[in-house]
Design a protein around this motif. Structure first.
Motif, PDB file in Angstrom:
ATOM      1  N   PRO A 175     112.082  29.798  37.360  1.00 55.02           N
ATOM      2  CA  PRO A 175     112.814  28.485  38.139  1.00 55.02           C
ATOM      3  C   PRO A 175     113.863  29.681  38.114  1.00 55.02           C
ATOM      4  CG  PRO A 175     112.449  28.999  35.318  1.00 55.02           C
ATOM      5  CD  PRO A 175     111.349  29.979  36.308  1.00 55.02           C
ATOM      6  N   VAL A 176     114.648  28.628  39.457  1.00 62.26           N
ATOM      7  CA  VAL A 176     116.022  29.557  39.862  1.00 62.26           C
ATOM      8  C   VAL A 176     116.984  28.256  39.506  1.00 62.26           C
ATOM      9  CG1 VAL A 176     117.935  29.462  41.926  1.00 62.26           C
ATOM     10  CG2 VAL A 176     115.263  29.818  41.669  1.00 62.26           C
ATOM     11  N   PHE A 177     118.067  29.004  38.058  1.00 67.27           N
ATOM     12  CA  PHE A 177     119.546  27.872  37.979  1.00 67.27           C
ATOM     13  C   PHE A 177     120.628  27.864  39.080  1.00 67.27           C
ATOM     14  CE2 PHE A 177     116.427  28.490  34.252  1.00 67.27           C
ATOM     15  CZ  PHE A 177     116.185  26.965  33.588  1.00 67.27           C
ATOM     16  N   ILE A 178     121.500  25.871  39.399  1.00 63.09           N
ATOM     17  CA  ILE A 178     122.804  26.345  40.031  1.00 63.09           C
ATOM     18  C   ILE A 178     123.397  26.012  39.370  1.00 63.09           C
ATOM     19  CG2 ILE A 178     123.542  25.352  42.129  1.00 63.09           C
ATOM     20  CD1 ILE A 178     120.386  25.597  43.298  1.00 63.09           C
ATOM     21  N   ASN A 179     124.310  26.579  39.668  1.00 69.85           N
ATOM     22  CA  ASN A 179     125.681  26.321  38.215  1.00 69.85           C
ATOM     23  C   ASN A 179     126.614  25.439  39.108  1.00 69.85           C
ATOM     24  OD1 ASN A 179     125.410  28.438  36.259  1.00 69.85           O
ATOM     25  ND2 ASN A 179     127.018  30.151  37.914  1.00 69.85           N
TER      26      ASN A 179
END
Length: 55
Positions: A2-6
């Motif tokens: 998974p990719v987390f975006i701030n």
């Protein structure tokens, strides 16, 4: 994976309203009181005409 975006917080400043637009029409245009009242009447007639187009 998974990719987390701030989270991003941005402030957008409001464009100020020009003094000319914030004043009543009588102060924007050099008209006399009778002319101003005529303009108000014409605006009212135009609003009613536009409403009647939809009815």
């Amino acid at each position: 994976m998974p990719v987390f975006i701030n989270e991003v917080t941005a402030e957008v400043p409001q464009a100020p309203v020009a003094d000319v637009q914030s004043k009543p029409i009588q102060e924007r245009m050099p008209v006399t009181e009778p002319e101003y009242q005529l303009l108000q009447t014409l605006n009212l007639i135009e609003e009613r005409r536009q409403r009647l187009e939809f009815d």
